[in-house]
Design a protein around this motif. Structure first.
Motif, mmCIF file in Angstrom:
data_model
loop_
_atom_site.group_PDB
_atom_site.id
_atom_site.type_symbol
_atom_site.label_atom_id
_atom_site.label_comp_id
_atom_site.label_asym_id
_atom_site.label_seq_id
_atom_site.Cartn_x
_atom_site.Cartn_y
_atom_site.Cartn_z
ATOM 1 N N SER A 185 15.500 6.061 -31.071
ATOM 2 C CA SER A 185 16.766 6.354 -31.738
ATOM 3 C C SER A 185 17.874 6.682 -30.739
ATOM 4 N N ILE A 186 17.505 6.901 -29.484
ATOM 5 C CA ILE A 186 18.490 7.262 -28.461
ATOM 6 C C ILE A 186 18.611 6.170 -27.401
ATOM 7 N N TYR A 187 17.465 5.677 -26.936
ATOM 8 C CA TYR A 187 17.463 4.730 -25.818
ATOM 9 C C TYR A 187 16.945 3.363 -26.261
ATOM 10 N N ILE A 188 17.120 2.385 -25.378
ATOM 11 C CA ILE A 188 16.508 1.075 -25.552
ATOM 12 C C ILE A 188 15.201 1.096 -24.766
ATOM 13 N N ARG A 189 14.102 1.170 -25.488
ATOM 14 C CA ARG A 189 12.799 1.393 -24.863
ATOM 15 C C ARG A 189 12.455 0.312 -23.838
ATOM 16 N N SER A 190 12.741 -0.942 -24.161
ATOM 17 C CA SER A 190 12.355 -2.036 -23.262
ATOM 18 C C SER A 190 13.043 -1.899 -21.908
ATOM 19 N N ARG A 191 14.289 -1.426 -21.915
ATOM 20 C CA ARG A 191 15.024 -1.265 -20.656
ATOM 21 C C ARG A 191 14.392 -0.179 -19.791
ATOM 22 N N LEU A 192 14.046 0.927 -20.411
ATOM 23 C CA LEU A 192 13.428 2.026 -19.673
ATOM 24 C C LEU A 192 12.033 1.637 -19.190
ATOM 25 N N THR A 193 11.293 0.932 -20.030
ATOM 26 C CA THR A 193 9.939 0.527 -19.658
ATOM 27 C C THR A 193 9.954 -0.407 -18.458
ATOM 28 N N SER A 194 10.885 -1.345 -18.439
ATOM 29 C CA SER A 194 10.952 -2.287 -17.317
ATOM 30 C C SER A 194 11.287 -1.568 -16.017
ATOM 31 N N MET A 195 12.147 -0.539 -16.082
ATOM 32 C CA MET A 195 12.479 0.223 -14.877
ATOM 33 C C MET A 195 11.262 0.964 -14.351
ATOM 34 N N VAL A 196 10.558 1.661 -15.246
ATOM 35 C CA VAL A 196 9.380 2.430 -14.835
ATOM 36 C C VAL A 196 8.300 1.506 -14.287
ATOM 37 N N LEU A 197 8.082 0.382 -14.954
ATOM 38 C CA LEU A 197 7.056 -0.562 -14.505
ATOM 39 C C LEU A 197 7.410 -1.156 -13.145
ATOM 40 N N SER A 198 8.680 -1.452 -12.932
ATOM 41 C CA SER A 198 9.112 -2.021 -11.651
ATOM 42 C C SER A 198 8.833 -1.065 -10.510
ATOM 43 N N VAL A 199 9.129 0.209 -10.702
ATOM 44 C CA VAL A 199 8.890 1.211 -9.658
ATOM 45 C C VAL A 199 7.397 1.483 -9.507
ATOM 46 N N ALA A 200 6.663 1.479 -10.632
ATOM 47 C CA ALA A 200 5.228 1.792 -10.594
ATOM 48 C C ALA A 200 4.443 0.768 -9.788
ATOM 49 N N MET A 201 4.876 -0.484 -9.756
ATOM 50 C CA MET A 201 4.173 -1.492 -8.977
ATOM 51 C C MET A 201 4.188 -1.148 -7.486
ATOM 52 N N GLY A 202 5.306 -0.621 -7.021
ATOM 53 C CA GLY A 202 5.367 -0.196 -5.625
ATOM 54 C C GLY A 202 4.443 0.974 -5.358
ATOM 55 N N ALA A 203 4.402 1.921 -6.295
ATOM 56 C CA ALA A 203 3.502 3.065 -6.141
ATOM 57 C C ALA A 203 2.052 2.618 -6.138
ATOM 58 N N LEU A 204 1.728 1.614 -6.951
ATOM 59 C CA LEU A 204 0.368 1.072 -6.980
ATOM 60 C C LEU A 204 -0.008 0.493 -5.617
ATOM 61 N N ALA A 205 0.932 -0.242 -5.016
ATOM 62 C CA ALA A 205 0.680 -0.814 -3.691
ATOM 63 C C ALA A 205 0.525 0.275 -2.634
ATOM 64 N N VAL A 206 1.359 1.310 -2.708
ATOM 65 C CA VAL A 206 1.285 2.411 -1.748
ATOM 66 C C VAL A 206 -0.039 3.166 -1.888
ATOM 67 N N GLY A 207 -0.432 3.457 -3.132
ATOM 68 C CA GLY A 207 -1.686 4.169 -3.350
ATOM 69 C C GLY A 207 -2.879 3.369 -2.869
ATOM 70 N N TYR A 208 -2.881 2.064 -3.130
ATOM 71 C CA TYR A 208 -3.989 1.216 -2.685
ATOM 72 C C TYR A 208 -4.062 1.187 -1.161
ATOM 73 N N ASN A 209 -2.924 1.005 -0.511
ATOM 74 C CA ASN A 209 -2.909 0.933 0.951
ATOM 75 C C ASN A 209 -3.229 2.270 1.610
ATOM 76 N N THR A 210 -3.067 3.359 0.863
ATOM 77 C CA THR A 210 -3.464 4.672 1.386
ATOM 78 C C THR A 210 -4.974 4.877 1.266
ATOM 79 N N GLY A 211 -5.520 4.614 0.074
ATOM 80 C CA GLY A 211 -6.941 4.829 -0.146
ATOM 81 C C GLY A 211 -7.831 3.845 0.581
#
Length: 532
Positions: free
Chosen positions: A6-32
């Motif tokens: 009712s306040i935000y456009i969910r798809s827009r927020l989801t795409s932003m979070v997912l875009s950033v999360a992919m980098g975190a996934l790569a960083v976490g994998y390369n750390t472990g």
């Protein structure tokens, strides 16, 4: 908060979070993946030594320090999105070099390349979420970077189980999330609105901000207006940030050196508590505790469990961060961390000093429980709080420089403790000393935060900055006003100013504080006014 749709456009927020999360996934994998590399290096390469193993771990951290230090300045000129894409290129090139390495020298060179990408992405990912998320969901979105990071850790340990002794597929898998992030960033994202506003592009920032809101009712309109006002303030602070680097450095040291000290100490204590060390050397730690004869699959499986605990802890952190403040979470969690790490130290000591070293097999399972307890509480209260707090304790126009310095301290401490670990744990006494340092650091974090860290949750930035600045004179508390732990006391402006003045004068008489009236910041009202 009401229904997000009712306040935000969910798809827009989801795409932003997912875009950033992919980098975190790569960083976490390369750390472990370091744990897998250390475990299988001897089987693949003939020129492996203790020194080469130390370089394999520490050189990536050293390169990460360089990446994190330069990322802020680079992104100020070329944009947050472009900087993240550049970090992905390093996160692709490094694993490729490591996958085809024919010896430890080329393997370490690949880790150097990866390190630059890790440092840059870890600096930019949380910043992208901070500057791109609307105020109403910002506190929930920021921890998602670390959630994805822990998922990457889990996948890295699983890769060692699925591909035992095969470093090529273990390293090569790391390129996938980096490639996905490049695609998502390039085709679905723009630079964050707050960043654009700071650069003076208020019209463009407002255009991208509107894309996030549904405007379906009064609540959505009000929330947009609140975020629009933040953009206006960011534009003003951006004008102040146009000062030269030397001017900003002078104001940071002259007026906010205590805030800088607090931020640096939080990162130092976090690193020496062993949070990142467990991710690099968790397999070796479990072997020291009692799993000396266990199979590689068993200890990697144990690390998967530890990583799952970290992930769950971070999800819990997202939920409780709205209820409890930064200070409370740190205080609640650092003491159990210390107890768990000292319990692990006991298991290691029993094993190394027994008549038959390594005979205390039960110590492996006790050590696993201790590691799980340690990482659970650390993930809830101490893994992300130093990063969150450093976003809240500096004036907006000095934030980039201050965070660059605190991140540099974090990476430098990370490098130091990762470099010392293998050499120190070569001997029996060294193992006990190393793990004791980690437990004592958690105790020190509790004491430091108990005395010097006021609560900053939900406070305006200027008031949070002032509270931390004057915590050196007035013992910190839950609400930032009264004495230590006095969460029920509310002081008005005059009482607060009188307390500050009294503590300053007392400090001057004791010769502990040398501050003239001209050096003290002038404030028109409590917690506000010109800073710097």
């Amino acid at each position: 908060m009401s229904d997000i749709d009712s306040i935000y456009i969910r798809s827009r927020l989801t795409s932003m979070v997912l875009s950033v999360a992919m980098g975190a996934l790569a960083v976490g994998y390369n750390t472990g993946v370091v744990s897998c590399g250390l475990l299988f290096m001897d089987q693949v390469y003939e020129d492996v030594t203790t020194a080469s193993k130390i370089r394999f771990v520490s050189y990536a951290i050293l390169a990460g320090t360089i990446g994190a230090s330069g990322a802020g300045i680079f992104s100020n000129y070329f944009g947050r999105r472009f900087t993240i894409i550049i970090s992905d290129l390093f996160l692709i090139a490094g694993p490729i070099v490591m996958s085809i390495a024919i010896g430890t020298i080329s393997l370490i060179f690949g880790r150097l390349i990866v390190g630059v990408g890790i440092g840059t992405n870890m600096m930019m990912g949380p910043m992208f979420l901070q500057e791109g998320s609307p105020l109403g969901v910002r506190s929930k979105f920021q921890p998602t970077y670390f959630c994805a990071y822990f998922v990457g850790l889990i996948l890295s340990y699983l890769s060692g189980i699925f591909f035992p002794g095969k470093l090529f597929p273990i390293f090569a898998v790391a390129v996938i999330p980096a490639i996905v992030q490049i695609v998502l960033m390039a085709f679905t994202q723009n630079d964050p609105p707050l960043y654009l506003a700071k650069r003076g592009a208020l019209i463009q920032a407002d255009k991208f901000l509107k894309l996030m809101f549904s405007f379906n009712g009064e609540e959505s309109n009000n929330e947009y207006a609140r975020n629009r006002q933040e953009l206006v303030q960011a534009q003003k602070s951006g004008a102040q940030a146009e000062k030269s680097i030397l001017q900003c450095a002078y104001q940071l040291i002259a007026n906010y050196r205590w805030n800088l000290f607090v931020g640096c100490m939080l990162h130092l204590l976090q690193q020496f508590s062993g949070f990142t060390l467990v991710q690099y050397y968790g397999v070796q730690i479990l072997r020291d505790a009692g799993f000396s004869d266990a199979s590689n699959s068993l200890v990697l499986g144990c690390m998967v469990l530890v990583s799952v605990v970290m992930l769950v802890g971070n999800i819990v952190c997202i939920q409780v961060s709205e209820r409890y403040g930064r200070r409370q979470l740190v205080l609640y969690c650092t003491m159990p961390m210390a107890v768990a790490m000292l319990g692990l130290t006991f298991c290691v000591a029993v094993n190394v000093f027994s008549e038959t070293p390594g005979s205390f097999k039960l110590g492996g399972w006790i050590g696993l429980i201790a590691l799980c307890v340690f990482m659970a509480f650390c993930s809830v209260g101490f893994a992300t709080q130093p990063w969150t707090l450093c976003q809240e304790i500096f004036p907006a126009y000095l934030k980039n420089m201050a965070i660059t310095i605190t991140n540099l301290v974090s990476w430098a401490c990370n490098y130091a403790i990762a470099s010392w670990y293998l050499s120190m744990t070569d001997g029996q006494m060294g193992k006990c000393i190393m793990y004791s340092i980690m437990g004592i650091s958690s105790l020190a974090a509790f004491g430091f935060c108990f005395r010097y860290l006021p609560e900053t949750k939900d406070l305006p930035l200027d008031k949070a900055v002032e509270l931390v600045k004057y915590a050196q004179y007035v013992p910190a508390s839950g609400n930032g006003n009264g004495g230590v732990g006095d969460d029920e006391v509310e002081l008005d402006e005059e009482e607060y100013e009188e307390m500050i003045s009294g503590r300053k004068n007392k400090g001057k008489r004791q010769g502990a504080i040398q501050m003239s009236e001209q050096q003290q910041p002038k404030r028109k009202q409590f917690g506000t006014g010109r800073q710097g």
